[in-house]
Design a protein around this motif. Structure first.
Motif, PDB file in Angstrom:
ATOM      1  N   ALA A 151      11.233  76.929 -32.009  1.00 50.09           N
ATOM      2  CA  ALA A 151      10.127  77.714 -32.573  1.00 50.09           C
ATOM      3  C   ALA A 151      10.528  79.173 -32.666  1.00 50.09           C
ATOM      4  N   TYR A 181       2.583  85.530 -35.947  1.00 46.65           N
ATOM      5  CA  TYR A 181       2.727  84.116 -36.314  1.00 46.65           C
ATOM      6  C   TYR A 181       3.843  83.417 -35.570  1.00 46.65           C
ATOM      7  N   ALA A 215       5.916  79.707 -35.619  1.00 41.19           N
ATOM      8  CA  ALA A 215       6.184  78.435 -36.296  1.00 41.19           C
ATOM      9  C   ALA A 215       6.955  77.533 -35.349  1.00 41.19           C
ATOM     10  N   HIS A 216       6.470  76.289 -35.218  1.00 41.72           N
ATOM     11  CA  HIS A 216       7.163  75.278 -34.420  1.00 41.72           C
ATOM     12  C   HIS A 216       7.884  74.327 -35.369  1.00 41.72           C
ATOM     13  N   PRO A 240       6.726  73.488 -40.723  1.00 38.64           N
ATOM     14  CA  PRO A 240       6.484  73.704 -39.292  1.00 38.64           C
ATOM     15  C   PRO A 240       4.988  73.841 -39.004  1.00 38.64           C
ATOM     16  N   LEU A 278       2.068  76.014 -37.692  1.00 41.68           N
ATOM     17  CA  LEU A 278       1.959  77.477 -37.733  1.00 41.68           C
ATOM     18  C   LEU A 278       0.693  77.929 -37.012  1.00 41.68           C
ATOM     19  N   ASN A 292      -3.647  74.769 -36.301  1.00 41.73           N
ATOM     20  CA  ASN A 292      -2.489  74.838 -37.183  1.00 41.73           C
ATOM     21  C   ASN A 292      -2.924  75.346 -38.553  1.00 41.73           C
ATOM     22  N   ALA A 315      -0.706  76.092 -41.106  1.00 41.56           N
ATOM     23  CA  ALA A 315       0.459  76.023 -42.002  1.00 41.56           C
ATOM     24  C   ALA A 315       0.047  75.861 -43.464  1.00 41.56           C
ATOM     25  N   ILE A 358       5.279  81.018 -43.805  1.00 46.60           N
ATOM     26  CA  ILE A 358       6.355  80.069 -43.473  1.00 46.60           C
ATOM     27  C   ILE A 358       7.643  80.445 -44.212  1.00 46.60           C
ATOM     28  N   GLN A 369      11.017  81.315 -42.353  1.00 50.79           N
ATOM     29  CA  GLN A 369      12.233  80.550 -42.588  1.00 50.79           C
ATOM     30  C   GLN A 369      13.415  81.442 -42.948  1.00 50.79           C
TER      31      GLN A 369
END
Lengths: 478, 478
Positions: free
Chosen positions: A401, A407, A409-410, A428, A430, A442, A444, A451, A455
């Motif tokens: 993560a 934020y 992200a996992h 992921p 989020l 979440n 996301a 995201i 990334q």
């Protein structure tokens, strides 16, 4: 201010202001040119929710609460990994443990039968402060290699006293007969100090085995005090790394059975009382205004142990995971006249202690390797913001993560030991951690743009990352 | 001390000491014989974990945190029910709401089309303090009956300004079109103050409809301040019952969008800032040393609303349930020179405010009915313990759980709205709340003797209990 001026370009304005103010007010003991003493108190498996100032209803921590009120209480402070060995490597080196190789896919920490430890090429915070003229002591749990080349005294510390790994290791018991590993610790045998044949070392010698764990917290405190006492004008760095409240839990006679939270509370309250004793000593020695104390823990609470484990408060999960409960910790900075009092919601990590303190001591940071620490001086000593915007959550050598700003992200999630199974997430999961610290909602789907940004931060990180050789994999023959 | 000496037998030594000390130090304004002013600030649906001092990482509540540090921070303080109407009835009357009939199996609270309210036979904390010569004001949410006979001005208050029930009532929207009740509040329409046709009243008149909810928190604070300002030597009781952070959430321009925790945080921070303004006014008016402020909330966070709901911190579940998150609340007592500073882990409830404050004002407690409040003076003003050892957790008129000392037994459990289904437990679930505040580890099997003791406490309670006539059941024709 000779030493300090020499490295002026490395300093933020806030540090200059601090040092000038120390000099003008003569708070730096007899010699106003010296940098402050530093004490880092590191608990083991203490959760985000286990101190009074962080919301625990029955654990009483008046000394830490007072330090939080007089100093800074950080609420978004992270460790470098969710288990002992890599978390401690991060603190010591100012680098993600994946760089030093103090992580492994095979096992999560070093064991008594591990062959290796922190590579000699690593530079520790103690190396740095020693080169600035500090007297340096490590008191407590080390867990970066118990063989001589890897011990504190070969890593920048003038002095070492402690158990070189976890206090649950070297178990002298038939675990199967005891009902298995998880049950052993709450059994009568699990509450015997003799059930763990852990060594207690002074420098490179074993001086007691098994270590008497009932008195270990008090003795660590007193060893730290002995090192501080009478030091006068010589700056010192004490790394006081308690073995507790990692299971098995032991308290001294004075504390056992006294807290409302059972033995876990007894232990935390004994650690708190020890910090009170150290503060008292600093007053007596006239060092209170020239000493910084930082308190934090190596990772979150070990939840599978039930009430023998701690609490992450409102944070999700605990030790061993990359949920917030595994890697966000209480962190208190105290230093009257130096630390600007307040609650700090900015991001910080244990790796930043390396950078902050070596800068404060006027030592240049290593330039021959990637460093992950950032200088927190603008927040600690001034009214600036933390330079940190990113936190990496590794499990072993895998990035599970990442937090960028609010934020997180996992990409992968997994429980500690048993429990939640490993799951990969694309996109992921989020979470907005400022809005949703408990990681419940979440978002996301609603924030693809976040995201994308995250990334690209991951890609950039992975482009430059050179993983260190796995130092945890090799074992002695048994 | 004329009034006070007349009822001396009712007083604990701690109160006598407090009043003597006030008199000797001349801190009671111009007239040292008068009892202290009292301000009760009551939030709506604020969770145990939603203040800085109780561990929230991003909601900033510096004024409440400071009051907690200067005064008493209670960590085992309970409300009388896990939803608005019965919780408020408990606070107002010092009695379990099952006695006054302010509970029902049919519906949990009063609605705009409810016929009744707090029975005329009930005696409120305002009645009590008024009889001791206090000027009394209710500012904010009442929710004990919006028809004239039930309004604050017919229940011991000289003055009323506020929305007489919850701020989510009188919805002017097609909920089905909006995607249902639960989705409506996070939709654009749900964030319009005009979507809720709630009345704002002054005394018994509607002065604004719909109430402008954006400014309601600020206006409540300022109404309270107006009532306090210039009051000089006349003792006053202000019950400042904010409608927020109950959904729908609204903040004034000054606060909207300013917190790290979104609109929920904006709201809590605006309430906190308002308390700061009241404190400032007390200083200006020379009343700071003769005024007690109590801060708490009516029940836990409304979790199904996601990030629009608050956090119970490490406590389990929230509003509407008899888990700890539903009924344990932050509670701060502040009164410099009166309240002994510290963290208090003793048991207390909102019903104890009735008893404590009427005793402090020198008014005898009603003797013609069972009362549930206890006098907390030994803890607040002295170094004694709370007389409370028992907490009842009712849902409607059913006893779901009971706490005796450290132990809590659940006979019935059920989620708030949806979620966990109703389940009866025999033997009851048993938790040690000092050891296990998160109610994770059922220890019923290991402690049958505790269950026996608890069952006899329940039997005794139920033997003497006379349930009041259901006041929530009757509705106007619509």
């Amino acid at each position: 201010m000779k030493i300090l001026l020499a490295s002026l370009p490395r300093f933020g304005l806030a540090v200059i202001a601090l040092l000038l103010s120390l000099a003008l007010r003569g708070q730096a003991g007899e010699n106003p040119e010296r940098p402050p003493n530093i004490i880092v108190v590191f608990a083991d498996d203490l959760g985000y929710g286990d101190l009074g100032a962080y919301g625990h209803p029955t654990i009483r921590t008046p000394h830490l609460d007072r330090m939080a009120a007089e100093g800074q209480k950080w609420t978004n402070f992270y460790v470098g990994a969710s288990v002992c060995t890599p978390s401690r490597a991060a603190l010591m080196t100012g680098r993600l443990p994946v760089r030093s190789g103090m992580v492994s896919r095979e096992r999560r920490v070093l064991y008594p039968y591990s062959k290796n430890g922190l590579p000699e090429s690593e530079i520790t915070i103690a190396d740095q402060l020693k080169s600035a003229g500090y007297a340096t002591a490590c008191v407590g749990k080390w867990h970066l290699g118990h063989k001589e080349p890897y011990l504190p005294t070969n890593n920048g510390f003038d002095y070492y006293f402690g158990i070189p790994y976890s206090n649950d290791m070297d178990i002298v018991a038939d675990l199967e007969a005891a009902g298995g590993y998880w049950n052993f610790f709450t059994s009568p045998a699990g509450a015997e100090t003799e059930s763990y044949n852990v060594p207690l070392m002074r420098n490179t010698e074993i001086v007691e085995r098994p270590a008497d764990q009932h008195t270990i917290t008090r003795r660590y405190t007193e060893e730290a005090m002995d090192f501080i006492r009478g030091r006068g004008d010589e700056p010192f760095f004490v790394y006081l790394a308690h073995n507790l409240p990692h299971i098995p839990l032991f308290a001294s006679e004075e504390f056992e059975g006294t807290s409302q939270r059972g033995i876990y509370g007894d232990v935390v309250e004994e650690i708190d009382a020890g910090i009170g004793r150290i503060r008292q000593l600093l007053e007596e020695e006239g060092l209170a205004k020239n000493t910084l104390i930082v308190f934090t823990s190596d990772n979150g609470p070990w939840l599978p142990f039930g009430i023998q484990g701690g609490s992450a408060g409102l944070l999700r999960e605990g030790k061993g995971t990359t949920w917030e409960g595994g890697m966000r910790e209480p962190c208190i900075f105290w230093g009257p006249g130096m630390i600007r009092p307040g609650v700090v919601t900015d991001l910080g990590t244990t790796m930043d202690l390396f950078t902050t303190f070596t800068a404060l001591a006027g030592v240049p940071e290593p330039e021959d390797r990637p460093m992950d620490g950032l200088d927190l001086a603008p927040v600690l000593f001034g009214d600036g913001s933390s330079p940190r915007n990113t936190v990496f959550y590794y499990r072993g050598d895998e990035l599970y993560a990442i937090r960028v700003g609010d934020y997180k992200a996992h990409f992968i999630t997994q429980g500690a030991y048993g429990g939640e199974e490993r799951a990969e997430h694309d996109p992921p999961l989020l979470y907005n951690l400022s809005m949703d610290p408990s990681e419940r909602h979440n978002i996301a789907e609603a924030h693809p743009e976040v995201i994308t940004e995250i990334q690209s931060a991951v890609a950039e990180h992975q482009r430059e990352l050179v993983k260190g050789k796995d130092q945890l994999i090799d074992l002695d023959e048994r």
